[in-house]
Design a protein around this motif. Structure first.
Motif, short mmCIF file in Angstrom:
data_model
loop_
_atom_site.label_atom_id
_atom_site.label_comp_id
_atom_site.label_asym_id
_atom_site.label_seq_id
_atom_site.Cartn_x
_atom_site.Cartn_y
_atom_site.Cartn_z
N GLN A 95 0.76 -1.08 0.02
CA GLN A 95 0.20 -0.12 0.06
C GLN A 95 0.60 1.24 0.20
O GLN A 95 0.46 2.28 -0.82
CB GLN A 95 -1.04 0.02 1.33
N GLY A 96 2.01 1.34 0.62
CA GLY A 96 2.68 2.45 0.74
C GLY A 96 3.56 2.58 -0.43
O GLY A 96 3.57 3.88 -1.01
N GLY A 97 3.88 1.36 -1.35
CA GLY A 97 4.70 1.60 -2.50
C GLY A 97 3.27 2.20 -3.36
O GLY A 97 3.84 3.19 -4.50
N ARG A 98 2.30 1.94 -3.50
CA ARG A 98 1.38 2.49 -4.46
C ARG A 98 0.95 3.78 -3.85
O ARG A 98 0.77 4.63 -4.82
CB ARG A 98 -0.22 1.61 -4.19
N ALA A 99 1.03 4.21 -2.70
CA ALA A 99 0.67 5.68 -2.19
C ALA A 99 1.78 6.44 -2.69
O ALA A 99 1.52 7.99 -3.24
CB ALA A 99 0.63 5.69 -0.94
#
Length: 448
Positions: free
Chosen positions: A323-327
């Protein structure tokens, strides 16, 4: 070499702090409280460096920098330094890198201020805000091309080298003077750690690899380089290519507190974990954030689901989640609207910062600046203040509180700014900043 500085800043306390820090090392300082006076003073007298607050009344710092570029000649070699508490706001302005030769972040770090002034005013530094001339080819260009780069990478060297060292570095790299121009940052000794920190803080949305040249500071850097080791050339080239590719997809998150957005960008682009204690050799990876701000960012991103803790052989690290990578490339964080988790409450006053400031400017001047802050606090965060007034108070107070070592108050001000930006947790944040302000005033009264 003593410098003549022009400081365009509407906060009298911050004016006095910069003046005290610079005059103690022999520089002369002129002060303007708005952009129009700044333009008049610059036209009347030559200045080596102009420090421009981004949030000025009537004319913002970006517009002022553009006008100052227009009224000065390249041969005047005037350096423009943006000063802001909203680092991402200034960095996201298109053309900011062409307007400013460097950017300093409030609260002010004296080491970063001195390193920036020294770097920008070295006699052999290039003309301000102009791209460096194309360097002549060396044999190293062909080597770098073999490893996938177009030629020698542009390198910011920390600490700034003398002419002989710069010539030696120039055999394998193209030395540059500004972090915004660099493909990587070379760390040639422990004395360069403050400059590396300042460079990372200066370009939070443009991270580049940090390269250890000593073999002793690898914990603070992304990769180590040894000129006689072909494998290390390949590793540096791979780091440059990887950083550039991931950086191209990066998107800013204005709803995140500044330290969290900074750390999210760096961990995505560097594709690495962040150790929560000293890394190899006892050195912590240099993020460009102060320790308290880095921990606040870790806790905020962990709560939002962007980071996860992982056990390592030497302790605990945090790693970017899916999720952090997508954010990092534009997707909203599901937990970003919540008020960030604060780190354990810092001391009312950081004794180390206080002692360092006293050494630099003297106990008397430090006492006078603290008295000014106490006077400012007496009217701040009033019970009947609306959100706009509270946000203004937080923005003004955080710069001086943090610069003078009032870490608890500075953290509370940043929490209030984040809560107002997120639109939630405002009541709790206001209560926290009023508590911190009262404790700071009590401390000031006891010390008087």
């Amino acid at each position: 070499m003593s410098l003549r500085l022009l400081v365009v800043e509407d906060d009298p306390g911050f004016q006095d702090l910069v003046r005290a820090l610079c005059e103690r090392r022999g520089d002369s300082v002129d002060v303007a409280s708005d952009g129009f006076l700044g333009l008049r003073l610059l036209s009347e007298r030559r200045h080596d460096v102009v420090m421009i607050d981004y949030h000025l009344p009537e004319m913002d710092g970006y517009a002022l920098a553009r006008l100052m570029r227009e009224i000065t000649r390249p041969e005047d070699r005037v350096r423009l330094v943006g000063v802001t508490a909203d680092r991402h706001g200034l960095a996201s302005r298109r053309g900011a890198d062409a307007r400013f030769d460097a950017i300093l972040v409030k609260p002010l770090d004296p080491a970063a201020l001195y390193a920036t002034l020294d770097r920008l005013t070295r006699p052999d530094s290039p003309s301000p805000a102009l791209p460096p001339p194309r360097a002549p080819e060396t044999g190293a260009d062909a080597v770098w091309r073999r490893f996938g780069l177009p030629g020698r990478p542009r390198a910011l060297i920390c600490p700034s080298p003398g002419p002989a060292e710069a010539a030696a570095f120039g055999q394998a790299f193209v030395p540059v003077e500004r972090a915004a121009e660099a493909d990587l940052i070379l760390l040639s000794g422990e004395a360069g750690l403050p400059a590396l920190r300042a460079a990372r803080a200066e370009t939070p949305l443009r991270p580049v690899p940090s390269v250890d040249l000593t073999g002793r500071l690898s914990g603070a850097c992304d990769v180590t380089f040894r000129v006689a080791d072909p494998a290390s050339w390949a590793m540096v080239a791979e780091a440059c290519t990887g950083f550039a590719g991931r950086r191209a997809a990066l998107r800013n998150h204005p709803q995140l507190p500044e330290p969290a957005a900074h750390l999210l960008a760096l961990l995505h682009v560097s594709a690495r974990d962040l150790a929560l204690a000293g890394g190899e050799g006892g050195h912590t990876y240099e993020t460009g954030l102060a320790p308290a701000a880095a921990m606040a960012a870790v806790l905020s991103l962990t709560e939002a689901g962007a980071l996860a803790c992982v056990a390592t052989g030497t302790g605990v690290s945090v790693r970017l989640t899916e999720q952090g990578g997508r954010a990092a490339i534009g997707e909203a964080l599901t937990g970003a609207s919540r008020r960030p988790v604060e780190p354990p409450r810092p001391p009312v006053v950081d004794p180390r910062k206080s002692a360092e400031l006293a050494r630099l400017i003297g106990e008397g001047e430090l006492g006078r600046l603290r008295h000014r802050l106490m006077t400012q606090l007496s009217g701040a965060f009033a019970r009947d203040a609306d959100l706009a007034a509270l946000a203004h108070d937080a923005h003004v107070v955080v710069a001086m509180a943090g610069s003078l070592g009032f870490e608890d108050l500075a953290a509370a001000c940043r929490g209030l700014e984040a809560a107002i930006a997120a639109g939630s947790g405002i009541q709790e944040a206001v209560a926290e900043v009023r508590r911190a302000a009262a404790q700071a005033r009590s401390h000031g009264a006891a010390a008087a």
